[in-house]
Write an enzyme that holds these catalytic residues in place. Structure first.
Site, PDB file in Angstrom:
ATOM      1  N   GLU A 259     135.778   7.441  16.374  1.00 45.27           N
ATOM      2  CA  GLU A 259     137.241   7.196  16.452  1.00 45.27           C
ATOM      3  C   GLU A 259     137.842   8.177  15.164  1.00 45.27           C
ATOM      4  O   GLU A 259     137.307   8.205  14.190  1.00 45.27           O
ATOM      5  CB  GLU A 259     137.498   5.823  16.424  1.00 45.27           C
TER       6      GLU A 259
ATOM      7  N   GLY B  53     139.542   6.766  12.790  1.00 44.67           N
ATOM      8  CA  GLY B  53     139.225   6.119  11.573  1.00 44.67           C
ATOM      9  C   GLY B  53     137.806   6.327  10.977  1.00 44.67           C
ATOM     10  O   GLY B  53     137.474   5.762   9.922  1.00 44.67           O
TER      11      GLY B  53
ATOM     12  N   GLU C 159     118.791  11.531  21.205  1.00 46.75           N
ATOM     13  CA  GLU C 159     119.886  12.409  20.802  1.00 46.75           C
ATOM     14  C   GLU C 159     119.500  13.037  19.564  1.00 46.75           C
ATOM     15  O   GLU C 159     119.640  14.027  19.429  1.00 46.75           O
ATOM     16  CB  GLU C 159     121.281  11.679  20.694  1.00 46.75           C
TER      17      GLU C 159
ATOM     18  N   ARG D 190     115.266  48.450  10.979  1.00 46.28           N
ATOM     19  CA  ARG D 190     116.242  48.717   9.859  1.00 46.28           C
ATOM     20  C   ARG D 190     115.495  49.516   8.650  1.00 46.28           C
ATOM     21  O   ARG D 190     114.691  48.814   8.276  1.00 46.28           O
ATOM     22  CB  ARG D 190     117.278  47.639   9.308  1.00 46.28           C
TER      23      ARG D 190
ATOM     24  N   HIS E   5     120.058  40.555   7.920  1.00 47.08           N
ATOM     25  CA  HIS E   5     121.006  41.427   8.735  1.00 47.08           C
ATOM     26  C   HIS E   5     121.998  42.223   7.829  1.00 47.08           C
ATOM     27  O   HIS E   5     122.694  43.187   8.344  1.00 47.08           O
ATOM     28  CB  HIS E   5     121.500  40.800   9.782  1.00 47.08           C
TER      29      HIS E   5
HETATM   30  C1  FAD Z   1     131.425  19.243  17.114  1.00 51.63           C
HETATM   31  C2  FAD Z   1     131.380  17.657  17.121  1.00 51.63           C
HETATM   32  C3  FAD Z   1     131.098  17.095  18.181  1.00 51.63           C
HETATM   33  C4  FAD Z   1     130.651  15.634  18.287  1.00 51.63           C
HETATM   34  N1  FAD Z   1     130.465  14.955  19.543  1.00 51.63           N
HETATM   35  C5  FAD Z   1     130.501  13.722  19.646  1.00 51.63           C
HETATM   36  C6  FAD Z   1     130.690  13.057  20.781  1.00 51.63           C
HETATM   37  O1  FAD Z   1     130.388  13.581  22.046  1.00 51.63           O
HETATM   38  N2  FAD Z   1     130.694  11.625  20.833  1.00 51.63           N
HETATM   39  C7  FAD Z   1     131.147  10.936  19.728  1.00 51.63           C
HETATM   40  O2  FAD Z   1     131.118   9.678  19.833  1.00 51.63           O
HETATM   41  N3  FAD Z   1     131.005  11.521  18.417  1.00 51.63           N
HETATM   42  C8  FAD Z   1     130.905  12.882  18.313  1.00 51.63           C
HETATM   43  N4  FAD Z   1     130.805  13.444  17.154  1.00 51.63           N
HETATM   44  C9  FAD Z   1     131.391  12.553  15.982  1.00 51.63           C
HETATM   45  C10 FAD Z   1     130.132  12.744  15.013  1.00 51.63           C
HETATM   46  O3  FAD Z   1     128.952  11.794  15.594  1.00 51.63           O
HETATM   47  C11 FAD Z   1     130.550  12.401  13.897  1.00 51.63           C
HETATM   48  O4  FAD Z   1     131.330  13.206  13.055  1.00 51.63           O
HETATM   49  C12 FAD Z   1     129.593  11.754  12.934  1.00 51.63           C
HETATM   50  O5  FAD Z   1     129.100  10.510  13.208  1.00 51.63           O
HETATM   51  C13 FAD Z   1     130.522  11.227  11.346  1.00 51.63           C
HETATM   52  O6  FAD Z   1     131.191  10.554  11.441  1.00 51.63           O
HETATM   53  P1  FAD Z   1     132.550  11.013  10.837  1.00 51.63           P
HETATM   54  O7  FAD Z   1     132.920  12.250  11.046  1.00 51.63           O
HETATM   55  O8  FAD Z   1     133.785  10.052  11.096  1.00 51.63           O
HETATM   56  O9  FAD Z   1     132.257  11.187   9.189  1.00 51.63           O
HETATM   57  P2  FAD Z   1     132.346   9.636   8.260  1.00 51.63           P
HETATM   58  O10 FAD Z   1     131.768   8.580   8.873  1.00 51.63           O
HETATM   59  O11 FAD Z   1     133.702   9.622   7.796  1.00 51.63           O
HETATM   60  O12 FAD Z   1     131.564  10.234   7.071  1.00 51.63           O
HETATM   61  C14 FAD Z   1     132.159  11.383   6.129  1.00 51.63           C
HETATM   62  C15 FAD Z   1     130.990  11.535   5.156  1.00 51.63           C
HETATM   63  O13 FAD Z   1     130.727  10.298   4.528  1.00 51.63           O
HETATM   64  C16 FAD Z   1     129.245   9.939   4.546  1.00 51.63           C
HETATM   65  N5  FAD Z   1     128.961   8.647   4.652  1.00 51.63           N
HETATM   66  C17 FAD Z   1     129.672   7.826   5.447  1.00 51.63           C
HETATM   67  N6  FAD Z   1     129.059   6.607   5.233  1.00 51.63           N
HETATM   68  C18 FAD Z   1     128.147   6.747   4.098  1.00 51.63           C
HETATM   69  C19 FAD Z   1     127.560   5.791   3.541  1.00 51.63           C
HETATM   70  N7  FAD Z   1     127.378   4.642   3.921  1.00 51.63           N
HETATM   71  N8  FAD Z   1     126.510   6.207   2.634  1.00 51.63           N
HETATM   72  C20 FAD Z   1     126.736   7.754   2.159  1.00 51.63           C
HETATM   73  N9  FAD Z   1     127.489   8.561   2.811  1.00 51.63           N
HETATM   74  C21 FAD Z   1     128.109   8.128   3.786  1.00 51.63           C
HETATM   75  C22 FAD Z   1     128.832  10.893   5.957  1.00 51.63           C
HETATM   76  O14 FAD Z   1     127.443  11.193   5.804  1.00 51.63           O
HETATM   77  C23 FAD Z   1     129.709  11.985   5.717  1.00 51.63           C
HETATM   78  O15 FAD Z   1     128.864  13.022   4.931  1.00 51.63           O
HETATM   79  C24 FAD Z   1     131.031  14.903  17.245  1.00 51.63           C
HETATM   80  C25 FAD Z   1     131.344  15.733  16.129  1.00 51.63           C
HETATM   81  C26 FAD Z   1     131.677  17.088  15.867  1.00 51.63           C
HETATM   82  C27 FAD Z   1     132.108  17.626  14.601  1.00 51.63           C
END
Ligand code: FAD
Length: 388
Positions: A135, A137, A249, A275, A345
């Site tokens: 989400e 958030g 996954e 190359r 490259h």
């Molecule tokens: C191209 C793409 C495809 C995706 N496909 C899907 C999908 O099909 N379905 C789906 O549900 N989601 C999907 N996602 C979402 C993906 O799983 C999330 O982006 C991922 O889980 C991270 O969540 P966030 O982006 O909200 O980052 P956040 O949770 O906000 O985290 C931000 C940063 O803080 C770090 N962090 C968070 N908590 C902690 C902690 N406790 N300790 C230390 N570091 C922490 C994280 O490692 C990250 O570096 C996709 C994302 C992308 C970019």
């Protein structure tokens, strides 16, 4: 003849060799000639799903009882490796095999109605499904999902927003994590929400650094009325279902990582033989050769470890921590190797349309999606007992 870190003589199974052949041929014929066009279009066509199903590729590792081709995770790894070897991209695989994350919960639920309405048609290439957990958030803290599903008679009324949803623009249905109960993981359930249901909207198609041919959506749910029959498993089991399927996954993303690394290495090996610099082929310079060997070593190690973890999973062991480590090992290979392949490259590696450039950009999602490196490392720390 250059050796490959994807040497699979450890798997003498005939059916797996045959599967690899079909997957390579399919990729060369149906994918590679169109991939740049799909990258530019921002999505892969529906017809590709049908074509993959006709070749018996879409349902690999799903039981025949739910419309799959049978086989196990090692078969699905063989299929993926072969497609990458023949020139598929990580984004292409994410888009074509989104069913791999949208369907397993439905298949495992044993609910024949959900299997008939969603699993079979998706494995036949007729429908496209997505999994929506993340989400706006936050994504890492799955237990904090805010999207609600309120029971009203025979229906749920869903409200919330999901983001970063792979194949969400094209999807016909979305396996959605919703809050049916109180706070925390015990309040989560999974609900299948069909496109076309009033109130479900694709609010944005998200532009990205890589994975260009994989469409990514932000989805809005405004008083979406979903039949109670679309509940997957029991109410309150959503978190457990999601966590269980995350293992596969994460192993799949490890395969993406070391496979794009292997492909980038093959391209770099070939380029450095052709190359010339300073009067001889690049590969005749010792520093270049040693770099290729280091790239090879990292791919080989990542692949061996991932296969070992996958085999333990297939044997019924719990490998939650090891799947996190496999993903991380694969990512270390892809981050290093894809970068080195661009470097070897030279200027050509920096150009749009050069294959190593695409793998370099695609590689960057892997430490973020499917559980970020930081979060998975912490999960592994808890499971392995490295706690205060
Ligand atoms: C191209 C793409 C495809 C995706 N496909 C899907 C999908 O099909 N379905 C789906 O549900 N989601 C999907 N996602 C979402 C993906 O799983 C999330 O982006 C991922 O889980 C991270 O969540 P966030 O982006 O909200 O980052 P956040 O949770 O906000 O985290 C931000 C940063 O803080 C770090 N962090 C968070 N908590 C902690 C902690 N406790 N300790 C230390 N570091 C922490 C994280 O490692 C990250 O570096 C996709 C994302 C992308 C970019």
């Amino acid at each position: 003849m250059i050796s490959t870190p994807l040497d699979h003589r450890d798997e003498p199974l005939d059916h797996r060799e045959a599967l690899r052949d079909v997957a390579r041929e399919f990729t060369r014929r149906e994918v590679v000639p169109h991939l740049q066009e799909w990258e530019d279009a921002g999505e892969v066509p529906r017809e590709l799903h049908r074509a993959a199903a006709r070749q018996g590729l879409l349902g690999v590792s799903f039981p025949e009882a739910v419309g799959g081709e049978g086989g196990d995770l090692l078969d699905s790894i063989a299929l993926q490796e072969a497609m990458f070897e023949a020139g598929a991209s990580s984004g292409l695989m994410a888009a074509l095999f989104t069913g791999g994350i949208a369907l397993p919960h439905l298949a495992a639920s044993g609910n024949p109605d959900l299997v008939d309405r969603f699993v079979r048609p998706t494995l036949a290439g007729e429908l496209i499904g997505s999994l929506a957990v993340t989400e706006p958030g936050g994504g890492s803290d799955v237990a904090a999902v805010r999207t609600t599903a309120r029971r009203e008679g025979d229906e749920y009324v869903v409200n919330g927003t999901k983001t970063f949803i792979t194949s969400g623009v094209r999807a016909d249905f979305v396996t959605t994590a919703v809050r049916t109960g109180g706070p925390g993981h015990a309040g989560l359930s999974l609900l299948v929400v069909e496109k076309g249901t009033p109130g479900l909207t694709v609010d944005r198609s998200l532009a990205k650094l890589g994975w260009h041919c994989s469409d990514t959506a932000e989805l809005g749910y405004a008083d979406v009325r979903v039949p109670g029959a679309n509940l997957v498993g029991e109410e309150g089991t959503g978190f457990a279902q999601i966590a269980e399927q995350f293992v596969v996954e994460r192993i799949a993303l490890a395969v993406h990582a070391y496979s794009i690394a292997a492909r980038s290495l093959a391209l770099a090996a070939s380029y450095t033989r052709e190359r010339e610099a300073f009067g001889k082929p690049l590969v005749a310079h010792q520093v270049v050769r040693h770099r290729l060997v280091e790239m090879h070593r990292r791919v080989a190690v990542a692949r061996s470890y991932t296969h070992a973890v996958a085999a333990r999973h297939v044997a019924g062991e719990s490998v939650i921590a090891e799947a996190c480590l496999a993903k991380q090992t694969g990512i270390e290979a892809s981050s290093y190797v894809c970068d080195e392949a661009v470097q070897l490259h030279g200027g050509t590696g920096y150009l749009r349309g050069t294959e190593v450039e695409r793998h370099y950009r695609d590689a960057r999602i892997l430490p973020i999606g499917g559980g970020s490196t930081e979060v998975l490392t912490d999960l592994a720390a808890r499971l392995l007992g490295y706690t205060p």
